[in-house]
Design an enzyme around this catalytic site. Sequence first.
Site, mmCIF file in Angstrom:
data_model
loop_
_atom_site.group_PDB
_atom_site.id
_atom_site.type_symbol
_atom_site.label_atom_id
_atom_site.label_comp_id
_atom_site.label_asym_id
_atom_site.label_seq_id
_atom_site.Cartn_x
_atom_site.Cartn_y
_atom_site.Cartn_z
ATOM 1 N N LEU A 160 0.807 -1.223 0.000
ATOM 2 C CA LEU A 160 0.000 0.000 0.000
ATOM 3 C C LEU A 160 0.846 1.282 0.000
ATOM 4 O O LEU A 160 1.650 1.495 0.898
ATOM 5 C CB LEU A 160 -0.935 0.006 1.215
ATOM 6 C CG LEU A 160 -1.887 1.207 1.301
ATOM 7 C CD1 LEU A 160 -2.765 1.307 0.065
ATOM 8 C CD2 LEU A 160 -2.747 1.136 2.550
ATOM 9 N N HIS A 161 0.651 2.096 -1.010
ATOM 10 C CA HIS A 161 1.375 3.368 -1.086
ATOM 11 C C HIS A 161 0.640 4.372 -1.950
ATOM 12 O O HIS A 161 -0.079 4.013 -2.874
ATOM 13 C CB HIS A 161 2.790 3.149 -1.645
ATOM 14 C CG HIS A 161 2.815 2.678 -3.077
ATOM 15 N ND1 HIS A 161 2.476 1.388 -3.433
ATOM 16 C CD2 HIS A 161 3.128 3.318 -4.239
ATOM 17 C CE1 HIS A 161 2.598 1.263 -4.757
ATOM 18 N NE2 HIS A 161 2.976 2.421 -5.270
#
Lengths: 449, 395
Positions: free
Chosen positions: A241-242
């Site tokens: 997740l980014h």
Amino acid sequence: MLRIRRVPTVVSNYQKEEAEEGARQGGGCGRNCLNKCCILGAKLPLYAFKRVNKIVTEKTLLGDENKEPPVDFLDSLLLGEWEDRMQRGLFRYDVTACETKVIPGEYGFIAQLNEGRHLKKRPTEFRVDKVLQPFDGNKFNFTKVGQEEVLFQFEASEDDEVQFFPNVPIDVENSPSVVAINVSPIEYGHVLLIPRILEGLPQRIDRESFLLALYMAAAAGNPYFRLGYNSLGAFATINHLHFQAYYLAVPFPIEKAPTKKITTMTDGVKISELLNYPVRGLVFEGGNTLLDLANVVSDSCICLQENNIPYNVLISDSGKRVFLFPQCYAEKQALGEVSPELLDTQVNPAVWEISGHMVLKRKKDYEEASEENAWRLLAEVSLSEERFEEVKALIFEALACDNGDNGGVSQSFIEKQDVTPQSVEEVEALNNGSHPSMVPGKQECIVLL
Amino acid sequence: MDTQLGLIEQSFNVRYSVWVREALDDLSGSFTTTDPCISGHPIVYASRGFLKMSLYSRDEVIGKNGRMFQGPKTNRKSVMEIREAIREERAIQINILNYRKDGTPFWMLFRMSPVFNKEDGRVIHFVGVQVPILQKHRQSSSGFGRNGVNLCEDGVFASRRREVCSDSVAELARFLAMDSVLGSDDRELEVDEPSEASDLEMRNAVTAINNTLSVLTHYSELTGRLVCGKRCCLSGMGLLGSSLNISLGRIKQSFVLIEPHLPDMPIVYARDVFLKMTGYARHEVLGHNCRFLGGVETNSSTIFQIKESIRTEQACTIRILNYRKDKSKFWNFLHISPVRNASGKIAYFVEVQIDESRKNQDKQGLSHKMRQCSVVGAVKAAVRSLSMVTDTSNS
């Protein structure tokens, strides 16, 4: 199974060594990374932002102006730390030496010639037909980056004031969110926001993480500092997740595109549709609180990913406007429906390209860049009108469903999302604000449902 | 805060003769003047009509940015369009929802125009006129439906809108009519969709802006520092645009920009903190080479290092003995870095000064090295972004 071959973008200097990864597993890896082997005792600056649950009017912000924040988030902290990494030579190229221009035309598409970004990397196969895939700790993820690539920790302040600490040990228990450099920047100050980095979350939007991203846009307090998100299947390369973010003081074509209002939710969030833009998309703005806006957008994203529809998100205007684009380019590419001419440009239409900032790899494409060419590429990304209407209906159905639930479900939702309310005020805000619903009697809703 | 108010006073006093405020106070209508060269682009003058309309007192608005009047229902795209006009230093006319002090929203016709320095074409101020739109002129939605919208979706709309600075009232009326069509197919709460300005309101806006401009022009004649409403001179070579000024104005530390392509590499921008640190006035440093900071005891090999850094286009950090205007000495912890424009070429060198005796006086807890990096970072980002506008004409 649909797959495409593409050259992945190298976002960390440690990504290059992925091939040799196997041999090095286990024990102190000696790279000063963020994994268990090296993290003990590691220190990083910490920026604690102020939660704003009330309406973010300019007037309330104005009151804060007199009380100067301890450090300017964008100019002093983010760009300063970034420049420091540049002086240390951590980037693959000097992005300020990359020529860039505004293409003449009505929208002012921005073109950058970046010949260095995709060098030294072999094309890799990417599965593009699954938006949600489980996190795989053996593949490259951000816990493997060197600590020198991490700029600072970013979290909510405990006492409702902006706080800054130049050197704070990483609290492994507290699951810190961090901001790291992208070693292949597409603009000066290009960074990655990695929510709760040590939890190993896959690339998948949840309410809490999206709210964090909105808070980062608000903390920067500059309309030209934008955050972007690519789902899997919509040109995300790393399944950890980014969000991406950078500062570019030029309006993006997407921000200039005319819009038409679809509806206003009971919590004040206005949803519009883009008009006269090559990629069909939705625009979210307003809302009684930042949380309202965050929830409506994240619920829409959750709906898309659960329906396996790839999408991109742009957070602009200091977190006051959010653009959402379901897309199908990678799918078309996998099915062989994209013209070779477009494929030859090797432009991957992710969030920045869709927003109108085109990073071009070949000098020829840069020199010939025109609004018409940009438009042609982006038109391939867009869903068809028919499909877009279907997707829109799915989203509004999901948003309306929230409305049908009562307060009891609200609590369970919060638990599911693992949001830990920090104050009574926030609990109230969650209870009151987490169920966006249609304004009754809106003609638009009936049409859509 | 005092220095900020001082700058605001000066912003007007330097340019216009003493009675200018009285003359402006005598004008009817609501208008404000802002100064893009001061950090935060604050309001430096607000008319009686404006205060009456917004319900604020003069002290509450002077020094503040115009965004204080926006609220949750203000259309973000309209805000962006105004921001763009400022950035491109051009006039704009737009309908926008603003909020009074008591929180009540109202629609107004906002017309804004830059005020130029006649001599070098630099933007000195922006004049903004606010004409409230009366509810009776609100467009009824019955006449227009989706068809009305589609008519102006051909893309012509957005580009023509940029020419709204045209002086013809008739033209304006046409564009604004189109504008209201675009947003009118939705029966909504009153504040949700734009109101349409009447011909009278549009004429009032034009008159108000012209009156204000003529007062400003008149009172600038008496100081000899002439201003005008149209850019008369494009020779502003080496001058920084007001949008770059706005960006650089946010940086709170001492730095100067030098222009390596001009003869003798003069300073083209100096931060207030630099002037305070060295004791010079702005006009004493702009256009001059930095060597005036050196003196008899300044080490010549250090000066050579600076020259080498510039020649080889490399960043460097040195410690150099400098002299203030009053001849007092200080050790300058100096960082120099090239700054590139959008075409990737070096446009300036930034020189960041830290007075070594005050090196550790930072309430933020940032090291002096990090503070220097922040200035360089902010300057690089601003110069690169803001040189993108000018490139459009070349390409």
